[in-house]
Design a protein around this motif. Structure first.
Motif, PDB file in Angstrom:
ATOM      1  N   GLY A  55       0.789  -1.230   0.000  1.00 14.74           N
ATOM      2  CA  GLY A  55       0.000   0.000   0.000  1.00 14.74           C
ATOM      3  C   GLY A  55       0.817   1.275   0.000  1.00 14.74           C
ATOM      4  O   GLY A  55       0.286   2.383  -0.026  1.00 14.74           O
ATOM      5  N   CYS A  56       2.139   1.138   0.023  1.00 13.09           N
ATOM      6  CA  CYS A  56       3.028   2.311   0.054  1.00 13.09           C
ATOM      7  C   CYS A  56       2.943   3.054  -1.281  1.00 13.09           C
ATOM      8  O   CYS A  56       2.870   2.436  -2.350  1.00 13.09           O
ATOM      9  N   GLY A  57       3.006   4.387  -1.215  1.00  7.45           N
ATOM     10  CA  GLY A  57       2.977   5.210  -2.420  1.00  7.45           C
ATOM     11  C   GLY A  57       4.183   4.990  -3.319  1.00  7.45           C
ATOM     12  O   GLY A  57       4.164   5.326  -4.511  1.00  7.45           O
ATOM     13  N   ASP A  58       5.247   4.424  -2.746  1.00  6.41           N
ATOM     14  CA  ASP A  58       6.472   4.204  -3.532  1.00  6.41           C
ATOM     15  C   ASP A  58       6.230   3.273  -4.726  1.00  6.41           C
ATOM     16  O   ASP A  58       6.880   3.402  -5.762  1.00  6.41           O
ATOM     17  N   TYR A  59       5.301   2.331  -4.554  1.00 10.51           N
ATOM     18  CA  TYR A  59       5.040   1.378  -5.644  1.00 10.51           C
ATOM     19  C   TYR A  59       4.606   2.094  -6.910  1.00 10.51           C
ATOM     20  O   TYR A  59       5.019   1.761  -8.021  1.00 10.51           O
ATOM     21  N   ALA A  60       3.736   3.095  -6.724  1.00  4.02           N
ATOM     22  CA  ALA A  60       3.223   3.824  -7.878  1.00  4.02           C
ATOM     23  C   ALA A  60       4.356   4.567  -8.582  1.00  4.02           C
ATOM     24  O   ALA A  60       4.412   4.636  -9.818  1.00  4.02           O
ATOM     25  N   ILE A  61       5.256   5.099  -7.781  1.00  4.17           N
ATOM     26  CA  ILE A  61       6.362   5.861  -8.364  1.00  4.17           C
ATOM     27  C   ILE A  61       7.285   4.926  -9.150  1.00  4.17           C
ATOM     28  O   ILE A  61       7.679   5.219 -10.277  1.00  4.17           O
ATOM     29  N   LEU A  62       7.589   3.768  -8.541  1.00  5.10           N
ATOM     30  CA  LEU A  62       8.431   2.778  -9.214  1.00  5.10           C
ATOM     31  C   LEU A  62       7.783   2.335 -10.528  1.00  5.10           C
ATOM     32  O   LEU A  62       8.438   2.250 -11.577  1.00  5.10           O
ATOM     33  N   ILE A 122      19.608   7.262   2.026  1.00  6.03           N
ATOM     34  CA  ILE A 122      19.079   6.262   2.957  1.00  6.03           C
ATOM     35  C   ILE A 122      17.637   6.633   3.283  1.00  6.03           C
ATOM     36  O   ILE A 122      17.299   7.804   3.401  1.00  6.03           O
ATOM     37  N   GLY A 123      16.824   5.639   3.452  1.00  4.62           N
ATOM     38  CA  GLY A 123      15.407   5.825   3.733  1.00  4.62           C
ATOM     39  C   GLY A 123      14.625   4.847   2.886  1.00  4.62           C
ATOM     40  O   GLY A 123      15.200   4.125   2.070  1.00  4.62           O
ATOM     41  N   CYS A 124      13.305   4.833   3.081  1.00  2.00           N
ATOM     42  CA  CYS A 124      12.483   3.900   2.310  1.00  2.00           C
ATOM     43  C   CYS A 124      12.675   4.143   0.818  1.00  2.00           C
ATOM     44  O   CYS A 124      12.913   3.211   0.045  1.00  2.00           O
TER      45      CYS A 124
END
Lengths: 614, 342
Positions: B27-34, B57-59
């Motif tokens: 559910g993280c927004g990062d998936y959409a960006i990737l 460094i970071g998610c």
């Protein structure tokens, strides 16, 4: 008639205000001395302040040179001749002057105001304060103006020539030819003929004055030393570091990327590198110490030779990135030109107190190869060798220099460029079966694959790497294996580099072990003791990690081991820890090189102790 | 779009997928960006081997592991430093910096502003979720005043950075904002950033559904988003609202809201200019979202052409060689005063 006395070893110190042209005078005397085939070593001693007020003690600029018909390894502890252009220079220089030493003084500068600023309550030229020395007060300022009577320059401008008057006197005193300096002046001022004429006139006036007034009862001659044939030049440690890097880049046929942040005493290196862009040197004056090393690591990832230089406080800031370079196994050269610490400490003064920081100052197990330069000219070879090792082993390498080497200068025999060791790089090629952490069985180096090469796409990072693949791994056994592999790789550097030779007998009573810029001092002390028949030998380290295998062998063959250092005993701690030997230290932290005589006493005490049945 | 976007090649988005498992929270927004990045990269048409992703460094900074190109997961806050070295060593590479609000605005703030002022030709994608996620929920330099987090149980007393304002004043030549939920817009912005020659900065409003869920809810929910988001379009007035019936314009330094009753043309509204010479306009625009009641602009705030750092660096190198000839070691060694010992 001139009475000439032959001497084998002389130390002269020129001192005056920052604006008195002391460094220039010293450099001219040095060049003339080198041409006269004496061996020599010099030490410029600048004030810490950029524009210190004239006449103050902290504004004294000094230049010391030792020259001899025999080997010279240091600029000398005790001074034979002090040239003091003002009272502050006299006050500051007296403590290192030999008994009965010569003092040449610009008497015109001994005004009430200058005396007060130099903490003299009375004029030392008048109250017998200088009894026990050979004092030559000369009205140098007035005599310079007289000599330049017909020159179209203001008094103030004429006064700027007075250093050449003093130099002319010293040239007479040591029977030196003025030709080299005259030729230099004419070249330097070819576009300002009035200045060329004024400086030459003043130089000659100084010499003539010494001759005509029979100022000195005796003049001296230092016979020629045996010097290896070749072409020579003066070189400072910082210049030599820059030259070493450039030479390595040319040999490796790669660009150097030099990222640095200004810090005393390393800034010169960035300045030199920035002026050699025609060698393909890319320089970045980064926003801070951290960015400087980060950019160098990035450049190495992309195929340049990444280099950064700093001093102790900057090395502390770089330590996290150094750890990343260890983890990602990229070639990198970091140079630490040490200064007195901790914290800001004494930025213009020398020290060797970053050794443990350099060897161990990173998080986790992060060993790196560490090399220490032993003299200004040796900085060239240390930088060159560091690049070779970094490229060969895919590893960050630390180079130690210090403020003493950085600013000190010595004659450098210009090497034959063809004779420098080759530097070959073999990149991973498109189409090969590439694994980022597959290692060369001999060096354990992984292969360097440059972004832009099709098929070799891979990811590096600070997270622990799986052996071979380089993928992120938290596997316990893999971590232990990788920690050991990284350490073993550094140890294998020892099989690639030459081990230093021992000076003196391979067994005996006392072994002196040292590193870095103490080389000249220790060698001089040991040479003198051996001449006196003492059983002393000397082992000077070059690679501080890995240490040479012979070190342990020698340590076991001597009754006592002494480790002189300009710190509280950092190498001694390592030697004691590694070899379980009761090594003693000789430690001085005055912001200056250690002195030969003090070190000799310490070694003698150790020899005595043995004789007393220890 | 003034920038020259290279034509698409045959590379597919699958080509940019690495063999590593993606390990962000479900559910993280990062998936959409990737996903958008993998879609956009083939369209940009730069070969995989010339693409380099660099992170701190970071998610967000795990990103390079998930793209099958060259990549470097560096240390906290320092990706811009590493990127600078990479780009100077090889200016032909397409360099992407992936960072978060903590990484680039707190520990790495210094590097970010210097990257912008040098105008290095790289693309910075800042995932702004207004929270420290990897360390499990501490407030970040973009968390709003009063934000209650694990380290601010009484509410944050730090005022947040406005990343767009910051990089504009630091000299970034392409500055844009997009939202993780608006994937089409995001893809468009990524393409624009890639095409821009110079330092491109893209702030992505990204939802951390674990530690700061709903930080951008008003900007993404159908009931509110039309009144809360203003899509910037070059050459068009600043219009928003579901019916496109509201507009913004400046009145001195203040922002004025207008209700549109007739056609836009009749209102004599000033239009958005990405390449306005005055940076003051973009600054004014960037602060609108900070004003309660006004919409948050997304899209391209500024896009201007300046010489890039690596261009200037290469020119200096070439100039030095032209002036002095290629470096000759022997000449270097004998420069200055030498003497011969026979």
């Amino acid at each position: 008639m001139k009475n000439i006395q032959e001497v084998s070893r002389v130390t002269i110190r020129f001192a005056g205000d920052s604006g008195d042209g002391i460094q220039l005078t010293g450099n001219q005397f040095t060049r003339t001395t080198a041409i006269a085939l004496n061996d020599l070593s010099t030490l410029p001693d600048y004030p810490a302040e950029i524009r210190a007020p004239a006449g103050t003690l902290y504004g004294v600029s000094g230049f010391q040179i030792q020259f001899s018909s025999q080997n010279v390894h240091t600029p000398g502890d005790e001074v034979d001749v002090l040239v003091a252009m003002n009272p502050a220079a006299l006050q500051a220089g007296l403590k290192s002057l030999k008994k009965n030493g010569i003092i040449i003084i610009n008497a015109d500068a001994f005004t009430e105001r200058n005396l007060r600023m130099a903490n003299f309550s009375e004029n030392p030229l008048e109250n017998g304060f200088l009894a026990g020395y050979q004092v030559y007060p000369v009205d140098i300022t007035r005599l310079t103006r007289d000599a330049l009577e017909k020159i179209e320059l203001s008094h103030k401008e004429k006064d700027r020539c007075k250093n050449f008057f003093a130099l002319g006197m010293v040239y007479w005193l040591y029977n030196r030819s003025m030709d080299a300096t005259i030729e230099w002046i004419e070249r330097k001022f070819s576009r300002q003929p009035v200045w060329a004429e004024a400086n030459v006139l003043t130089l000659k006036a100084g010499r003539n004055y010494a001759e005509a007034t029979e100022l000195f009862a005796t003049s001296y001659r230092v016979p020629e030393a045996e010097i290896e044939p070749g072409i020579y030049r003066q070189i400072t440690g910082n210049e030599a570091l820059a030259f070493g890097l450039i030479a390595a880049a040319v040999k490796a046929k790669r660009n150097i990327f030099y990222g640095s942040y200004p810090i005393t005493p390393a800034s010169d290196v960035l300045q030199y590198m920035a002026s050699y862009k025609h060698f393909g040197i890319k320089t970045l004056q980064a926003e801070d110490e951290i960015a400087a090393i980060g950019a160098a690591i990035g450049a190495s990832f992309a195929g340049d030779i990444g280099v950064t230089a700093t001093s102790g406080p900057g090395l502390a800031l770089k330590s996290e990135f150094l750890g990343l370079a260890v983890m990602t196994e990229l070639p990198l050269v970091v140079m630490d030109i040490q200064r007195s610490g901790p914290s800001t400490g004494m930025p213009t003064k020398t020290e060797q107190a970053d050794l443990l920081q350099g060897l161990f100052g990173r998080s986790g197990e992060a060993p790196i190869p560490v090399i220490a330069a032993s003299s200004p000219a040796d900085c060239f070879y240390a930088a060159y060798e560091a690049v070779r090792v970094a490229l060969r082993f895919m590893v960050p390498v630390l180079v130690f220099s210090d403020a003493y080497l950085a600013n000190g200068a010595e004659p450098w025999k210009i090497p034959d460029t063809e004779g420098l060791p080759e530097i070959e790089i073999e990149f991973a090629k498109a189409g090969e079966d590439y694994a980022p952490y597959l290692r060369d069985p001999e060096t354990l180096a992984r292969r360097w694959a440059l972004p832009g090469t099709p098929g070799l796409e891979h990811r590096l990072g600070g997270l622990e790497k799986q052996d071979l693949t380089g993928n992120v791994s938290y596997d316990p056994d893999n971590h232990e294996k990788m920690v050991r592999l990284r350490a073993e790789k550094v140890q294998r550097v020892g099989e690639f580099v030459e081990e230093p030779e021992i000076y003196g007998d391979p067994r005996g009573d006392v072994l002196v072990v040292s590193w870095g810029s103490t080389y000249g001092t220790v060698l001089t002390a040991v040479e003198q003791l051996r001449k006196e028949g003492k059983s002393v030998s000397f082992y000077h380290l070059r690679w501080m990690n890995p240490l040479p295998k012979k070190l342990e062998t020698y340590i076991r063959r001597f009754r006592r081991v002494i480790v002189p250092e300009v710190n509280l005993g950092q190498l001694r701690r390592i030697i004691r820890g590694n070899y379980l030997v009761d090594a003693v230290g000789f430690n001085r932290m005055k912001g200056q090189p250690i002195s030969v005589s003090e070190l000799k006493h310490a070694i003698e005490a150790l020899l005595e102790e043995k004789n007393n049945g220890r | 779009m003034a920038d020259n976007i290279p034509v698409a090649t045959k590379a597919l988005k699958e080509d940019f997928a690495s063999d590593q498992d993606v390990r962000w929270c479900p559910g993280c927004g990062d998936y959409a960006i990737l996903a958008q990045m993998k879609k956009v990269l083939p369209e940009i048409g730069i070969p995989r081997e010339k693409v380099v992703f660099i992170s701190g460094i970071g998610c967000a900074s795990r990103f390079p592991y998930y793209i099958n190109s060259y990549g470097f997961h560096t240390i906290h806050g320092r990706a811009p430093a590493v990127a600078t070295g990479i780009k100077l060593a090889n200016p032909e590479l397409s360099v992407w910096i992936i960072t978060g609000d903590g990484d680039s605005l707190s520990i790495g703030g210094n590097h970010l502003i210097h990257l912008c002022r040098r105008n290095l030709d790289v693309n910075v994608i800042l995932f702004n979720n207004q929270i420290y996620g990897l360390t499990k929920g501490q407030y970040s330099p973009t968390s709003p005043l009063g934000k209650v987090t694990k380290t601010t149980p009484y509410g944050s007393i730090d005022r947040p950075f406005n990343p767009i304002s910051l990089v504009l004043s630091a000299g970034a030549t392409f500055v844009a904002r997009t939202i993780d939920r608006d994937t089409k817009h995001m893809a468009e912005i990524f393409k624009r950033a890639a095409a821009h020659k110079g330092c491109s900065f893209v702030e992505v409003y990204q939802n951390c559904n674990i530690f700061n869920d709903g930080a951008y809810r008003l900007l993404t929910e159908p009931e509110t988003k039309f009144d809360q988001v203003l899509y910037l379009e070059d050459g068009k007035p600043l219009i928003y609202g579901k019916e496109k019936n509201r507009a913004l314009r400046s009145n001195g330094f203040e922002v004025e809201t207008l209700e549109l009753n007739e056609s836009v043309e009749n209102q004599d509204l000033p239009v958005h200019r990405e390449n306005s010479e005055s940076e003051a306009y973009a600054q004014w625009l960037s602060r609108i979202g900070d004003v309660p009641g006004l919409p948050v602009p997304v899209g391209v705030f500024r896009a201007v052409q300046r010489e890039t750092y690596e261009q200037l660096s290469e020119q200096q190198l070439a100039g030095a060689i032209q002036k002095k000839g290629p470096g000759d070691l022997k000449q270097l060694f004998i420069s200055g005063d030498t003497w011969k010992v026979e």
